[in-house]
Design a protein around this motif. Structure first.
Motif, PDB file in Angstrom:
ATOM      1  N   GLN A  39       0.828  -1.283   0.011  1.00  0.00           N
ATOM      2  CA  GLN A  39       0.088  -0.053  -0.121  1.00  0.00           C
ATOM      3  C   GLN A  39       0.866   1.037   0.054  1.00  0.00           C
ATOM      4  OE1 GLN A  39      -3.515   1.205   2.863  1.00  0.00           O
ATOM      5  NE2 GLN A  39      -1.909   1.837   3.655  1.00  0.00           N
ATOM      6  N   ILE A  42      -1.021   8.734  -2.034  1.00  0.00           N
ATOM      7  CA  ILE A  42      -0.925   9.628  -3.055  1.00  0.00           C
ATOM      8  C   ILE A  42      -0.583  11.156  -2.182  1.00  0.00           C
ATOM      9  CG2 ILE A  42      -2.154   8.870  -4.790  1.00  0.00           C
ATOM     10  CD1 ILE A  42      -4.404  10.702  -4.189  1.00  0.00           C
ATOM     11  N   CYS A  52      -5.015  13.264  -8.565  1.00  0.00           N
ATOM     12  CA  CYS A  52      -5.077  11.908  -7.812  1.00  0.00           C
ATOM     13  C   CYS A  52      -5.279  10.843  -8.627  1.00  0.00           C
ATOM     14  CB  CYS A  52      -6.665  12.123  -7.004  1.00  0.00           C
ATOM     15  SG  CYS A  52      -6.644  13.346  -5.754  1.00  0.00           S
ATOM     16  N   GLN A  55      -1.609  10.124  -9.988  1.00  0.00           N
ATOM     17  CA  GLN A  55      -0.774   9.636  -9.095  1.00  0.00           C
ATOM     18  C   GLN A  55      -1.121   8.031  -8.650  1.00  0.00           C
ATOM     19  OE1 GLN A  55       0.228  11.763  -5.537  1.00  0.00           O
ATOM     20  NE2 GLN A  55       1.077  13.650  -6.686  1.00  0.00           N
ATOM     21  N   THR A  56      -2.568   7.869  -8.641  1.00  0.00           N
ATOM     22  CA  THR A  56      -2.964   6.518  -8.228  1.00  0.00           C
ATOM     23  C   THR A  56      -2.456   5.527  -9.404  1.00  0.00           C
ATOM     24  OG1 THR A  56      -4.871   7.405  -7.013  1.00  0.00           O
ATOM     25  CG2 THR A  56      -5.106   4.999  -7.798  1.00  0.00           C
ATOM     26  N   CYS A  64       1.705  -1.330  -6.715  1.00  0.00           N
ATOM     27  CA  CYS A  64       0.817  -0.941  -5.414  1.00  0.00           C
ATOM     28  C   CYS A  64      -0.532  -1.577  -5.409  1.00  0.00           C
ATOM     29  CB  CYS A  64       0.753   0.781  -5.350  1.00  0.00           C
ATOM     30  SG  CYS A  64       0.092   1.198  -3.829  1.00  0.00           S
ATOM     31  N   VAL A  67      -4.246   1.864  -2.376  1.00  0.00           N
ATOM     32  CA  VAL A  67      -3.969   3.347  -2.645  1.00  0.00           C
ATOM     33  C   VAL A  67      -4.748   3.932  -1.573  1.00  0.00           C
ATOM     34  CG1 VAL A  67      -3.832   5.317  -4.093  1.00  0.00           C
ATOM     35  CG2 VAL A  67      -3.297   3.271  -4.951  1.00  0.00           C
ATOM     36  N   ILE A  69      -5.850   7.820   0.270  1.00  0.00           N
ATOM     37  CA  ILE A  69      -6.237   9.229  -0.074  1.00  0.00           C
ATOM     38  C   ILE A  69      -6.601   9.935   0.995  1.00  0.00           C
ATOM     39  CG2 ILE A  69      -7.291  10.857  -1.738  1.00  0.00           C
ATOM     40  CD1 ILE A  69      -7.826   8.213  -3.638  1.00  0.00           C
ATOM     41  N   LEU A  87     -11.332   6.387 -12.208  1.00  0.00           N
ATOM     42  CA  LEU A  87     -10.231   5.074 -12.081  1.00  0.00           C
ATOM     43  C   LEU A  87     -10.891   4.083 -12.696  1.00  0.00           C
ATOM     44  CD1 LEU A  87      -8.605   5.799  -8.519  1.00  0.00           C
ATOM     45  CD2 LEU A  87      -7.469   5.919 -10.845  1.00  0.00           C
ATOM     46  N   LEU A  96      -9.346   1.592  -2.965  1.00  0.00           N
ATOM     47  CA  LEU A  96      -9.076   2.820  -2.391  1.00  0.00           C
ATOM     48  C   LEU A  96      -9.390   2.916  -0.983  1.00  0.00           C
ATOM     49  CD1 LEU A  96     -10.468   5.169  -5.240  1.00  0.00           C
ATOM     50  CD2 LEU A  96      -8.268   4.485  -5.004  1.00  0.00           C
TER      51      LEU A  96
END
Length: 227
Positions: A39, A42, A52, A55-56, A64, A67, A69, A87, A96
């Motif tokens: 894990q 960001i 976002c 970066q994810t 990863c 992720v 946030i 996403l 997430l």
């Protein structure tokens, strides 16, 4: 303390499985006999959806599997809907995790859109006042009842939606209540997490894991041994 079978030979501690998302569709299982899950988090403004998302994707491309946030406000938490939607539109199914501090209402909003909620028991329902006081048992239990009133709605929502949760204690943000009863100690860190775990279990919610964070690794290790 018999915290492991042998101090000379490594053996992984068997833990309960925690399911994050749908394992058949990008989700992961933490614990049990499953491999350690990678894990990361960001660093951009949560209201900047495009940043976002990018970066994810970068983290996923680096290997990863979850992720995290930050969601410091309800507005940030609400924007997780847009981040997740973009996403998924791009075929990125990584679970997430919303990182919550101070705002139970932000956690309630975030739970609608992401697979896992991270809460800090030191500040989820408490504002740090740096006040030294002695709690009677009656006063202490009254505080626990107050915490349950604020935390139980999130527990029920996560249970209803099939979300996972991380109860993550930070050494630097223990509540005044914990500090006054247990001191600035590993025992206090563990009890801070267990207070919230008991509430979750009382409501039949078990899909959660713990984390203990301290800048001093000896303190962190002792916390995990106590758990």
């Amino acid at each position: 303390m018999a915290y492991c079978a042998s101090t000379y030979f490594y053996s992984r501690r068997l833990t309960r499985e925690v399911v994050v998302g749908d394992p058949a569709c990008g989700g992961v299982i933490i614990g049990g006999h499953h491999p350690v899950v990678v894990q990361s988090m960001i660093t951009c403004d949560t209201m900047d959806t495009a940043a976002c998302v990018q970066q994810t994707i970068d983290l996923v491309n680096a290997g990863c599997q979850m992720v995290r946030i930050t969601a410091p406000t309800v507005n940030d938490a609400a924007n997780l809907k847009n981040i997740a939607a973009e996403l998924r539109k791009r075929g990125i199914l990584v679970p997430l995790v919303a990182d919550i501090h101070f705002k139970p209402e932000a956690a309630m909003e975030a739970a609608k859109w992401v697979e896992k909620i991270r809460i800090n028991p030191g500040n989820f329902a408490d504002k740090k006042k740096f006040v030294t006081r002695e709690y009677t048992d009656t006063e202490y239990f009254a505080e626990l009842e107050r915490i349950e009133q604020q935390f139980a709605p999130l527990v029920k929502l996560c249970k209803e939606l099939g979300r996972a949760m991380r109860i993550g204690t930070n050494h630097g943000s223990l509540s005044d209540r914990i500090l006054n009863r247990y001191g600035d100690t590993p025992v206090g860190m563990v009890e801070s997490a267990l207070e919230f775990a008991r509430i979750a279990r009382n409501h039949g919610f078990h899909n959660f894991c713990f984390s203990m964070k301290a800048s001093n690794p000896k303190i962190m290790i002792e916390c995990y041994r106590l758990l």
